[in-house]
Design a protein around this motif. Structure first.
Motif, PDB file in Angstrom:
ATOM      1  N   ALA A  90       0.833  -1.212   0.000  1.00 20.13           N
ATOM      2  CA  ALA A  90       0.000   0.000   0.000  1.00 20.13           C
ATOM      3  C   ALA A  90       0.862   1.254   0.000  1.00 20.13           C
ATOM      4  CB  ALA A  90      -0.947  -0.004   1.197  1.00 20.13           C
ATOM      5  N   VAL A  91       1.969   1.240   0.760  1.00 24.00           N
ATOM      6  CA  VAL A  91       2.892   2.382   0.740  1.00 24.00           C
ATOM      7  C   VAL A  91       3.515   2.500  -0.652  1.00 24.00           C
ATOM      8  CG1 VAL A  91       5.011   3.384   1.685  1.00 24.00           C
ATOM      9  CG2 VAL A  91       3.370   2.271   3.219  1.00 24.00           C
ATOM     10  N   ALA A  92       3.960   1.377  -1.194  1.00 20.83           N
ATOM     11  CA  ALA A  92       4.602   1.381  -2.515  1.00 20.83           C
ATOM     12  C   ALA A  92       3.684   1.955  -3.586  1.00 20.83           C
ATOM     13  CB  ALA A  92       5.033  -0.040  -2.891  1.00 20.83           C
ATOM     14  N   ALA A  93       2.382   1.737  -3.460  1.00 21.87           N
ATOM     15  CA  ALA A  93       1.424   2.241  -4.439  1.00 21.87           C
ATOM     16  C   ALA A  93       1.304   3.764  -4.403  1.00 21.87           C
ATOM     17  CB  ALA A  93       0.056   1.609  -4.198  1.00 21.87           C
ATOM     18  N   LEU A  94       1.775   4.399  -3.334  1.00 23.90           N
ATOM     19  CA  LEU A  94       1.690   5.852  -3.173  1.00 23.90           C
ATOM     20  C   LEU A  94       2.968   6.582  -3.591  1.00 23.90           C
ATOM     21  CD1 LEU A  94      -0.024   5.871   0.330  1.00 23.90           C
ATOM     22  CD2 LEU A  94      -1.126   6.275  -1.896  1.00 23.90           C
TER      23      LEU A  94
END
Length: 179
Positions: A90-94
């Motif tokens: 989820a962090v990587a997607a941001l």
């Protein structure tokens, strides 16, 4: 990449403000995100906004300096939730890619979300995660370089998708140690 404010500032201040140093060659403690034009040249620095303790004032500052605060607030909240859940994907997607930071005094370049997930524990140190989780929205610092968490451990900013910077994608642009 450039922010909407940086696009305006580039025209207004081009002859009088020196470019920021390259973040990859500067120690992490001294770096902040650098607004860039599509050609990669650093944009000059307009005035810095101050830290306040008022969510409405933060929203207004984001609107004035960066653009639509709702888009920034959504990414800020998503980042805080993802970090609190230790959700690397989820962090990587941001994150804006390619992503560059410094770890143990060495440049670390991340090409994409898959690589970010693999390096998550190295990138998202306990100090950076703590700064993100503890940051109160009402006390965010906002300037043309984006929205700052803590003492600069994390930055969120708009990434221009066109030369006129009318279409902006809000992303995490920096995760860095500050001490």
């Amino acid at each position: 990449m450039k922010t909407p404010m940086a696009a305006f500032a580039a025209l207004w201040l081009a002859a009088c403000t020196p470019a920021d140093p390259d973040p990859a060659s500067t120690p992490a403690q001294a770096t902040m995100p650098v607004a860039e034009t599509p050609s990669g040249a650093a944009a000059p620095a307009p005035p810095v906004a101050e830290v306040v303790d008022d969510p409405l004032a933060v929203n207004q500052t984001i609107d004035d300096v960066l653009g639509d605060h709702a888009r920034y607030e959504a990414v800020i909240r998503q980042l805080q939730q993802a970090v609190a859940a230790n959700d690397a994907a989820a962090v990587a997607a941001l994150v804006n890619y390619p992503f560059a930071t410094v770890r143990d005094g060495q440049p670390l370049k991340i090409a994409d979300a898959d690589a970010f997930v693999r390096e998550y524990d190295r990138i998202m140190t306990p100090a950076i995660a703590d700064a993100i989780k503890r940051q109160k929205y009402s006390q965010l610092m906002v300037n043309y370089k984006g929205v700052m968490f803590g003492n600069g451990e994390a930055w969120v900013n708009g990434i221009c998708k066109d030369d006129a910077c009318k279409d902006v994608d809000v992303r995490v642009v920096a995760l860095q140690p500050t001490s």
